[in-house]
Design an enzyme around this catalytic site. Structure first.
Site, PDB file in Angstrom:
ATOM      1  N   ARG A 168      20.684 -10.186 -41.647  1.00 30.51           N
ATOM      2  CA  ARG A 168      20.842  -8.788 -41.216  1.00 30.51           C
ATOM      3  C   ARG A 168      19.997  -7.856 -42.057  1.00 30.51           C
ATOM      4  O   ARG A 168      19.409  -6.895 -41.561  1.00 30.51           O
ATOM      5  CB  ARG A 168      22.323  -8.383 -41.314  1.00 30.51           C
ATOM      6  N   SER A 183      32.180  -8.671 -41.922  1.00 31.06           N
ATOM      7  CA  SER A 183      31.578  -9.179 -43.152  1.00 31.06           C
ATOM      8  C   SER A 183      32.500  -8.891 -44.347  1.00 31.06           C
ATOM      9  O   SER A 183      32.818  -9.779 -45.148  1.00 31.06           O
ATOM     10  CB  SER A 183      30.208  -8.504 -43.341  1.00 31.06           C
TER      11      SER A 183
HETATM   12  N1  URA Z   1      29.217  -4.838 -47.444  1.00 29.53           N
HETATM   13  C1  URA Z   1      29.416  -6.096 -46.987  1.00 29.53           C
HETATM   14  O1  URA Z   1      29.993  -6.930 -47.669  1.00 29.53           O
HETATM   15  N2  URA Z   1      28.961  -6.376 -45.744  1.00 29.53           N
HETATM   16  C2  URA Z   1      28.326  -5.481 -44.950  1.00 29.53           C
HETATM   17  O2  URA Z   1      27.964  -5.807 -43.842  1.00 29.53           O
HETATM   18  C3  URA Z   1      28.118  -4.191 -45.455  1.00 29.53           C
HETATM   19  C4  URA Z   1      28.589  -3.895 -46.720  1.00 29.53           C
END
Ligand code: URA
Length: 439
Positions: A168, A183
């Site tokens: 990403r 996430s």
């Molecule tokens: N922090 C995370 O752990 N994942 C994300 O996608 C964005 C911030």
């Protein structure tokens, strides 16, 4: 199942089934789906979103892609906290000891800093000898013994997120509410706590630029957590200006110690006490938040919270004498006071720019391979709303290498000024709790 069919389905705005999401995560982690196909799906999700059911399915699939910690051997309700990241955010270093001093059991896995935000592990590692890498048994034993452990994530926790986040990051697909929520929550849930407080930041130094967007993210994470049987609440808090005054690892440890002695900056202290109030209610220790905040203040006033920090540092191999005498923490070779060029009220401070400037002098990393200079950073002399006389200090910079003119101009450029008194954003915009109407 063919992965291309999932891409087409999401491109056309349809929801993926539970089986399709499980197939995606399982086969991607196993190396059976190439990055270019997953990138296409991620971009389709950025544009077309995911509904709550899909987001919960994605969170579950990611959480079960690796180890899941079992904290059930520790009696009572285990609590955790998470911040979406900010500049000067050293909350765990105070909230953990305060909660533990009040009888809660806080088991926290943290990350390192990258880019403009600092990481809790880097801060703790500025204490000589501090070991962030306990094995799971030692981690659990420490939470049992002293009520508190803060460690780095072990190797096989949520491998799906490690792979997906890296992808990403380089495909412009970080900015998606369901992807961010799944996430964060997959990692939190894999750590095994029963209850957690989330600090969702908004503003110039945060992922979410507006309080409304941060509140939406908070609500989504609460729905995921409660859907999976956890107690979750979220604070939506300001990250337009840095939190507290110190930015940089050892400097933030010093500020955390001062706060545990009752002499911390007002905004930072308020945030820690509010979060502690919420955690203590969820842990079943306080009947309501007011009582929780009262217990938290007492833990600071009595010295019990500072004692918990000392106990954690000792248990994790750190040099407690650096907590007792913070002047023994690492320092930088030079101290430069930066002074105001004109008289005025500070109307605005760009947290992200200040975080990046601190990173450039060694307080953070540009890439994962960069090394940290633990003593480097910035201590702010004023915050938004303060009147600063011409020539009065704006900040002290702690650095090893000479500051360039460009760096200094960047620093001045991070401030907005006003001739009239200016207002700060409220530190806490909203508190969201599960079971309440607006979730
Ligand atoms: N922090 C995370 O752990 N994942 C994300 O996608 C964005 C911030």
């Amino acid at each position: 199942m063919r992965f291309v069919d999932l891409i087409v389905k999401k491109r056309d705005g349809k929801a993926l089934s539970t089986e399709e999401i499980q197939f995606w995560i399982r086969d991607y982690v196993a190396g059976r789906i190439p990055d270019y196909q997953v990138s296409a799906l991620l971009m389709a999700i950025v544009f077309n979103g995911m509904d709550d059911r899909e987001t919960v399915d994605l969170t579950m699939a990611m959480m079960h892609s690796g180890d899941v910690l079992d904290l059930s051997g520790i009696p009572g309700i285990k609590v955790d906290k998470h911040s979406t990241g900010g500049v000067g955010d050293k909350t765990s270093l105070v909230l953990g000891p305060v909660a533990a001093a009040c009888g809660a059991r806080l088991a926290k896995m943290s990350g390192r800093g990258l880019g403009h935000t600092g990481g809790t592990l880097d801060k703790l590692e500025s204490i000589r000898g501090f070991n962030c890498f306990l094995d799971n048994d030692a981690f659990i034993r420490q939470v049992q013994d002293i009520g508190l452990a803060i460690v780095g994530q072990t190797g096989n926790l949520v491998p799906a997120d490690k792979k997906l986040y890296a992808l990403r990051d380089v495909t412009g697909t970080v900015d998606s509410m369901p992807l961010i929520a799944s996430s964060i929550m997959s990692k939190k849930l894999a750590c095994g706590s029963d209850a957690m407080v989330l600090d969702v930041k908004y503003g110039s130094g945060a992922f979410m630029k507006t309080p409304e967007a941060a509140a939406d993210l908070g609500r989504q994470m609460i729905r995921i957590g409660t859907g999976l049987g956890r107690k979750v609440c979220a604070m939506v808090t300001d990250m337009d200006e840095p939190l507290g005054n110190a930015i940089g690892n050892a400097l933030e440890v010093k500020e955390a110690v001062q706060t545990l002695k009752g002499r911390g900056p007002e905004d930072f202290t308020q945030l820690c006490i509010t979060a502690a109030g919420l955690l203590l209610v969820m842990a079943g220790i306080a009947g309501d938040e007011e009582r929780g905040r009262e217990l938290a203040r007492q833990a600071i006033d009595s010295g019990a919270a500072l004692e918990k920090l000392r106990a954690m540092v000792r248990a994790q191999g750190g040099d407690v004498s650096q907590i007792d005498d913070v002047s023994k923490l690492p320092s930088a070779a030079c101290e430069t006071v930066i002074r105001a060029r004109e008289r005025g009220y500070i109307a605005h401070m760009e947290a992200m720019r200040l975080g990046t400037l601190a990173m450039q002098i060694g307080a953070g990393r540009r890439t994962k391979e960069d090394t940290i200079r633990p003593g480097a950073g910035i201590v702010l002399a004023g915050k938004v709303g303060d009147l600063v006389e011409k020539g009065a200090p704006l900040a002290t910079v702690y650095h090893d290498l000479p500051l360039t003119q460009e760096w200094l101009e960047g620093f001045y450029g991070a401030y907005g000024w006003s001739r009239e008194p200016s207002q700060r954003n409220p530190l806490i915009y909203k508190i969201l709790k599960s079971g309440k109407a607006d979730i």
